[in-house]
Scaffold this active site. Structure first.
Site, mmCIF file in Angstrom:
data_model
loop_
_atom_site.group_PDB
_atom_site.id
_atom_site.type_symbol
_atom_site.label_atom_id
_atom_site.label_comp_id
_atom_site.label_asym_id
_atom_site.label_seq_id
_atom_site.Cartn_x
_atom_site.Cartn_y
_atom_site.Cartn_z
ATOM 1 N N SER A 1 0.854 -1.189 0.000
ATOM 2 C CA SER A 1 0.000 0.000 0.000
ATOM 3 C C SER A 1 0.886 1.233 0.000
ATOM 4 O O SER A 1 2.094 1.156 0.231
ATOM 5 C CB SER A 1 -0.911 0.027 1.238
ATOM 6 O OG SER A 1 -1.750 -1.103 1.292
ATOM 7 N N SER B 1 -3.659 -3.549 -2.970
ATOM 8 C CA SER B 1 -2.913 -2.378 -2.532
ATOM 9 C C SER B 1 -3.857 -1.300 -2.012
ATOM 10 O O SER B 1 -4.844 -0.962 -2.660
ATOM 11 C CB SER B 1 -2.084 -1.820 -3.693
ATOM 12 O OG SER B 1 -1.115 -0.906 -3.233
ATOM 13 N N ASP C 1 -4.114 2.327 -1.638
ATOM 14 C CA ASP C 1 -3.474 3.543 -2.141
ATOM 15 C C ASP C 1 -4.411 4.721 -1.887
ATOM 16 O O ASP C 1 -5.338 4.975 -2.661
ATOM 17 C CB ASP C 1 -3.162 3.387 -3.631
ATOM 18 C CG ASP C 1 -2.324 2.140 -3.900
ATOM 19 O OD1 ASP C 1 -1.639 1.674 -2.980
ATOM 20 O OD2 ASP C 1 -2.362 1.638 -5.040
#
Length: 367
Positions: free
Chosen positions: A248, A286, A288
């Protein structure tokens, strides 16, 4: 010892950085961190090894209790940033932003509230919804040992200051892995031309994202040129081909440009493009998540109002977009260049990005 940064190695970047090339080039912004790094050998939950910490960003410093206009954006939501529903609803950010590991969000959030009450950011008869974000450091850190304590959060907040920002294996970024290399905390800034307002944009990242083959620095396919060793490529290390993109990245953008919340959301979105320049595709696993704030208009929320505010016109906002993209890209590379090789739980080792090899590749590709 001075931390080496990407520009020290000759890595070329677009745009003009501020004096510190850090988020603290935005006047009033302060950054603090607490790094927890002890223990070796096999994982013993609750004992270690410990490779974690907490980082805090105070948009107006530790004394100014005025809120800031803010906007946030989730490029991929496999992560957490608390308090963002109220940022979305109200357009304001009250107090610090905290960044830590995935399983310490709760203690950091609660500690920020305690600190905010003590420092009059929140009145005793009011509620608080602080912004606290995370990335996962479980490859190197005893994540389920819950080693981040309130005193560590208080130390980061009380120690926050303007000036240079510690990068690499520091604060919440201590145990992070980025593109299969050691990741962590990074920062950069840009100053736009006077005819466009002369404003400053600063970025701070906690990077823990990406697969090794994706890594691109200044247009050079560094990850393909420096592949993971076979044993690591087949391991469960973040960034390996066996594990994939399971990391991340948290990106914090600050500016002194007078922007309204909807404009700051647009700024936060542009962090995606700086991330993409380093090779990320923001994979399914992930987290983000990005937030942007402005230190302008300190009295916009004064009671009873109505209050007058300044704002950049949309026709003049493009240079701020460009500055955000450029500073985000460099902050990520600075995090990796500033990081050092680290061994954590069960002997897991993550190598730092090799500086001499990076310089060699820059020359090979005429960069």
């Amino acid at each position: 010892m001075k931390t080496v940064r990407a520009r020290d190695l000759g890595v070329p970047f677009d745009g003009t950085p501020g004096p510190l090339n850090a988020i603290t080039d935005v006047a009033g912004v302060e950054v603090g961190s607490t790094t927890l790094n002890w223990g070796e050998g096999p994982l013993r939950v609750g004992e270690g090894p410990v490779r974690t910490g907490v980082t805090v960003v105070l948009p107006r410093g530790g004394k100014d209790t005025h809120p800031a206009y803010a906007g946030w954006f989730s490029l991929n939501g496999n992560g957490e940033m608390t308090g963002t529903t109220w940022v979305e609803e109200s357009g304001l950010l009250q107090g610090p932003i905290g960044i830590t590991n995935t399983h310490s969000v709760g203690v950091v959030r609660d500690s920020v509230i305690q600190w905010a009450l003590r420092n009059k950011f929140v009145k005793e008869d009011e509620w608080s919804l602080p912004v606290v974000a995370e990335t996962w450091d479980g490859w190197l850190n005893d994540l389920n040992g819950f080693h981040v304590k309130p005193e560590h959060v208080f130390s980061a907040l009380d120690g926050a200051k303007p000036g240079p920002v510690a990068e690499g294996n520091t604060g919440g970024g201590t145990g992070m892995v980025c593109y299969g290399f050691k990741g962590g905390t990074g920062t950069a800034s840009r100053v736009i031309a006077k005819q466009d307002g002369g404003y400053t944009v600063g970025v701070l990242v906690q990077c823990n994202c990406g697969r090794r083959p994706q890594l691109t620095i200044a247009g050079v396919p560094v990850g393909k040129e420096l592949p993971l060793p076979p044993q690591q490529a087949l391991s469960k290390m973040p960034g390996s081909e066996a594990r994939g993109d399971v990391g991340s990245i948290i990106i914090v953008v600050g500016t002194d440009a007078p922007l309204l919340p909807h404009q700051l959301k647009r700024i936060a979105r542009r962090a995606s493009m700086g991330l993409a320049r380093t090779g990320s595709i923001s994979g399914n696993s992930s987290g983000d998540i990005f937030i942007a704030f402005s230190t302008a208009n300190p009295h916009f929320d004064d009671s009873p109002g109505p209050n007058k505010v300044d704002t950049v016109s949309n026709d003049k906002i493009t240079p701020l977009f460009e500055a955000t993209v450029q500073a985000t890209e460099e902050a990520i590379v600075n995090a990796m260049v500033g990081a050092r090789t680290m061994t954590g739980i069960d002997g897991h080792t993550v190598q730092a990005l090799p500086h001499e090899e990076l310089q060699r590749l820059m020359k090979k590709y005429n960069r």
